[in-house]
Design a protein around this motif. Structure first.
Motif, PDB file in Angstrom:
ATOM      1  N   MET A   1       0.944  -1.442  -0.097  1.00 43.33           N
ATOM      2  CA  MET A   1       0.187  -0.159  -0.163  1.00 43.33           C
ATOM      3  C   MET A   1       0.983   1.230   0.498  1.00 43.33           C
ATOM      4  SD  MET A   1      -3.265   0.747   2.249  1.00 43.33           S
ATOM      5  CE  MET A   1      -3.356   2.677   2.490  1.00 43.33           C
ATOM      6  N   ILE A   2       0.416   2.454  -0.891  1.00 46.89           N
ATOM      7  CA  ILE A   2       1.457   4.046  -0.451  1.00 46.89           C
ATOM      8  C   ILE A   2       0.313   4.905  -0.532  1.00 46.89           C
ATOM      9  CG2 ILE A   2       2.402   4.978  -2.426  1.00 46.89           C
ATOM     10  CD1 ILE A   2       3.168   2.890  -4.324  1.00 46.89           C
ATOM     11  N   HIS A   3       1.150   5.214   0.705  1.00 45.82           N
ATOM     12  CA  HIS A   3      -0.068   6.597   0.271  1.00 45.82           C
ATOM     13  C   HIS A   3       1.135   7.924   0.316  1.00 45.82           C
ATOM     14  CE1 HIS A   3      -1.670  10.198   3.395  1.00 45.82           C
ATOM     15  NE2 HIS A   3      -0.571   9.996   3.640  1.00 45.82           N
ATOM     16  N   PHE A   4       0.609   9.010  -0.343  1.00 46.38           N
ATOM     17  CA  PHE A   4       1.593   9.726  -0.641  1.00 46.38           C
ATOM     18  C   PHE A   4       1.016  11.060  -0.615  1.00 46.38           C
ATOM     19  CE2 PHE A   4       4.868  10.733  -4.570  1.00 46.38           C
ATOM     20  CZ  PHE A   4       5.709  11.685  -3.445  1.00 46.38           C
ATOM     21  N   SER A   5       0.986  12.408  -0.102  1.00 50.17           N
ATOM     22  CA  SER A   5       0.147  13.511   0.077  1.00 50.17           C
ATOM     23  C   SER A   5       0.712  14.753   0.630  1.00 50.17           C
ATOM     24  CB  SER A   5      -0.807  13.297   1.415  1.00 50.17           C
ATOM     25  OG  SER A   5      -0.301  12.691   2.900  1.00 50.17           O
ATOM     26  N   PHE A   6       0.485  15.576   0.342  1.00 53.04           N
ATOM     27  CA  PHE A   6       1.158  16.995   0.688  1.00 53.04           C
ATOM     28  C   PHE A   6       0.024  18.254   0.941  1.00 53.04           C
ATOM     29  CE2 PHE A   6      -0.180  18.122  -3.283  1.00 53.04           C
ATOM     30  CZ  PHE A   6      -0.713  19.312  -2.630  1.00 53.04           C
ATOM     31  N   GLU A   7       0.755  19.207   2.755  1.00 48.75           N
ATOM     32  CA  GLU A   7       0.199  19.627   3.071  1.00 48.75           C
ATOM     33  C   GLU A   7       0.377  21.110   3.848  1.00 48.75           C
ATOM     34  OE1 GLU A   7      -1.486  20.085   7.682  1.00 48.75           O
ATOM     35  OE2 GLU A   7      -1.105  17.976   6.785  1.00 48.75           O
TER      36      GLU A   7
ATOM     37  N   LEU B   1      11.106   5.461 -15.307  1.00 50.14           N
ATOM     38  CA  LEU B   1      10.289   4.576 -14.567  1.00 50.14           C
ATOM     39  C   LEU B   1       9.800   3.946 -15.943  1.00 50.14           C
ATOM     40  CD1 LEU B   1       9.538   4.704 -11.144  1.00 50.14           C
ATOM     41  CD2 LEU B   1      11.163   3.260 -12.085  1.00 50.14           C
ATOM     42  N   SER B   2       8.762   4.927 -16.404  1.00 47.45           N
ATOM     43  CA  SER B   2       7.378   4.320 -17.572  1.00 47.45           C
ATOM     44  C   SER B   2       8.631   3.803 -18.605  1.00 47.45           C
ATOM     45  CB  SER B   2       7.133   5.723 -17.988  1.00 47.45           C
ATOM     46  OG  SER B   2       6.118   5.848 -17.273  1.00 47.45           O
ATOM     47  N   SER B   3       9.740   4.576 -19.327  1.00 44.77           N
ATOM     48  CA  SER B   3      10.997   4.105 -20.303  1.00 44.77           C
ATOM     49  C   SER B   3      11.043   3.052 -19.852  1.00 44.77           C
ATOM     50  CB  SER B   3      11.337   5.213 -20.957  1.00 44.77           C
ATOM     51  OG  SER B   3      12.225   5.097 -19.894  1.00 44.77           O
ATOM     52  N   GLY B   4      11.019   2.380 -18.747  1.00 42.87           N
ATOM     53  CA  GLY B   4      12.148   1.257 -18.454  1.00 42.87           C
ATOM     54  C   GLY B   4      13.042   0.405 -17.544  1.00 42.87           C
TER      55      GLY B   4
ATOM     56  N   GLU C   1      12.816  -4.137 -11.294  1.00 42.14           N
ATOM     57  CA  GLU C   1      13.343  -5.817 -10.889  1.00 42.14           C
ATOM     58  C   GLU C   1      12.439  -6.754 -11.536  1.00 42.14           C
ATOM     59  OE1 GLU C   1      14.012  -7.140  -7.465  1.00 42.14           O
ATOM     60  OE2 GLU C   1      16.456  -5.672  -7.368  1.00 42.14           O
ATOM     61  N   GLY C   2      11.347  -6.238 -12.517  1.00 45.62           N
ATOM     62  CA  GLY C   2      10.740  -7.000 -12.940  1.00 45.62           C
ATOM     63  C   GLY C   2       9.223  -6.328 -13.180  1.00 45.62           C
ATOM     64  N   ASP C   3       8.554  -6.834 -12.472  1.00 44.38           N
ATOM     65  CA  ASP C   3       6.751  -5.461 -12.120  1.00 44.38           C
ATOM     66  C   ASP C   3       7.293  -4.980 -10.740  1.00 44.38           C
ATOM     67  OD1 ASP C   3       5.986  -6.365 -14.585  1.00 44.38           O
ATOM     68  OD2 ASP C   3       4.807  -8.167 -13.482  1.00 44.38           O
TER      69      ASP C   3
ATOM     70  N   VAL D   1       8.168  -2.325  -4.256  1.00 42.34           N
ATOM     71  CA  VAL D   1       6.212  -1.844  -4.255  1.00 42.34           C
ATOM     72  C   VAL D   1       6.230  -2.270  -6.333  1.00 42.34           C
ATOM     73  CG1 VAL D   1       7.091   0.008  -5.314  1.00 42.34           C
ATOM     74  CG2 VAL D   1       4.476  -0.604  -4.378  1.00 42.34           C
ATOM     75  N   ASP D   2       5.238  -3.130  -6.682  1.00 45.36           N
ATOM     76  CA  ASP D   2       4.065  -2.849  -7.859  1.00 45.36           C
ATOM     77  C   ASP D   2       4.653  -1.446  -8.740  1.00 45.36           C
ATOM     78  OD1 ASP D   2       2.766  -4.929  -9.642  1.00 45.36           O
ATOM     79  OD2 ASP D   2       1.999  -2.653 -10.002  1.00 45.36           O
ATOM     80  N   ARG D   3       5.135  -1.671  -9.460  1.00 43.86           N
ATOM     81  CA  ARG D   3       5.329  -0.841 -10.876  1.00 43.86           C
ATOM     82  C   ARG D   3       4.452  -0.026 -11.035  1.00 43.86           C
ATOM     83  NH1 ARG D   3       5.383   1.043 -16.027  1.00 43.86           N
ATOM     84  NH2 ARG D   3       5.243  -1.158 -16.480  1.00 43.86           N
ATOM     85  N   GLU D   4       3.070  -0.368 -11.876  1.00 42.53           N
ATOM     86  CA  GLU D   4       1.824   0.058 -11.905  1.00 42.53           C
ATOM     87  C   GLU D   4       1.594   1.068 -10.865  1.00 42.53           C
ATOM     88  OE1 GLU D   4       1.025   0.427 -15.361  1.00 42.53           O
ATOM     89  OE2 GLU D   4       2.458  -0.530 -15.672  1.00 42.53           O
ATOM     90  N   GLU D   5       1.346   0.079  -9.555  1.00 46.17           N
ATOM     91  CA  GLU D   5       0.335   0.685  -8.574  1.00 46.17           C
ATOM     92  C   GLU D   5       1.786   2.725  -8.060  1.00 46.17           C
ATOM     93  OE1 GLU D   5      -0.304   0.126  -3.631  1.00 46.17           O
ATOM     94  OE2 GLU D   5       1.039  -1.561  -4.678  1.00 46.17           O
TER      95      GLU D   5
END
Length: 154
Positions: free
Chosen positions: A1-7, A76-79, A98-100, A115-119
């Motif tokens: 699980m990922i939490h990314f925020s700003f305040e 990351l999107s270009s590998g 590392e793979g996916d 973490v999963d790359r797509e996530e």
């Protein structure tokens, strides 16, 4: 699980000046360097599977973080492997594919998290959308600023 925020800083915080002083200039003309050093201080937090990758304790500039994220996202999107750096901090967050998965490490801390790359990509995209929307909502003239357009969701 990922939490990314700003305040953004609240009223009375000395960091609030980094937001309020944008109203004294033409937002479209603020240089990228000034945006990365002088404007829009926020507390940002990135937590991946319980590991605090970016601590919400201190302030950093939102545009600096967003531009670093955009660069990391493109790689990351270009590998490719990538990193997130900070103008006022020598820590580097490394992102190695590392793979996916993406393995995240720090130049200053001993933790390591995968973490999963797509996530992760989806989380970065959403953070950039939120940052852009918040900045444009605060100062609409920023929509014409080249540095801000550099992480525009369009």
């Amino acid at each position: 699980m990922i939490h990314f925020s700003f305040e953004p800083p609240g009223p009375g915080s000395p960091w609030r000046d980094t937001w309020d002083k944008v109203r004294q200039v033409s937002p479209a003309a603020i240089s990228e360097m000034d945006l990365c050093y002088k404007y829009f201080g926020v507390r940002a937090e990135l937590v991946v599977d319980g590991v605090e990758v970016i601590s919400g304790q201190g302030y950093l500039t939102l545009v600096d973080l967003a531009l670093s994220l955009r660069h990391a996202l493109n790689r990351l999107s270009s590998g490719e492997d990538s990193a997130i750096g900070f103008t006022e901090n020598d820590e580097v967050i490394r992102l190695r594919r590392e793979g996916d998965l993406v393995v995240i490490t720090s130049s200053k801390h001993e933790w390591r998290v995968s973490v999963d790359r797509e996530e992760l990509v989806g989380t970065f995209v959403e953070f950039l959308r939120e940052a852009y929307s918040h900045l444009i909502g605060f100062a609409p003239g920023l929509a014409d600023n080249p540095a801000i357009r550099g992480f525009s969701p369009e």
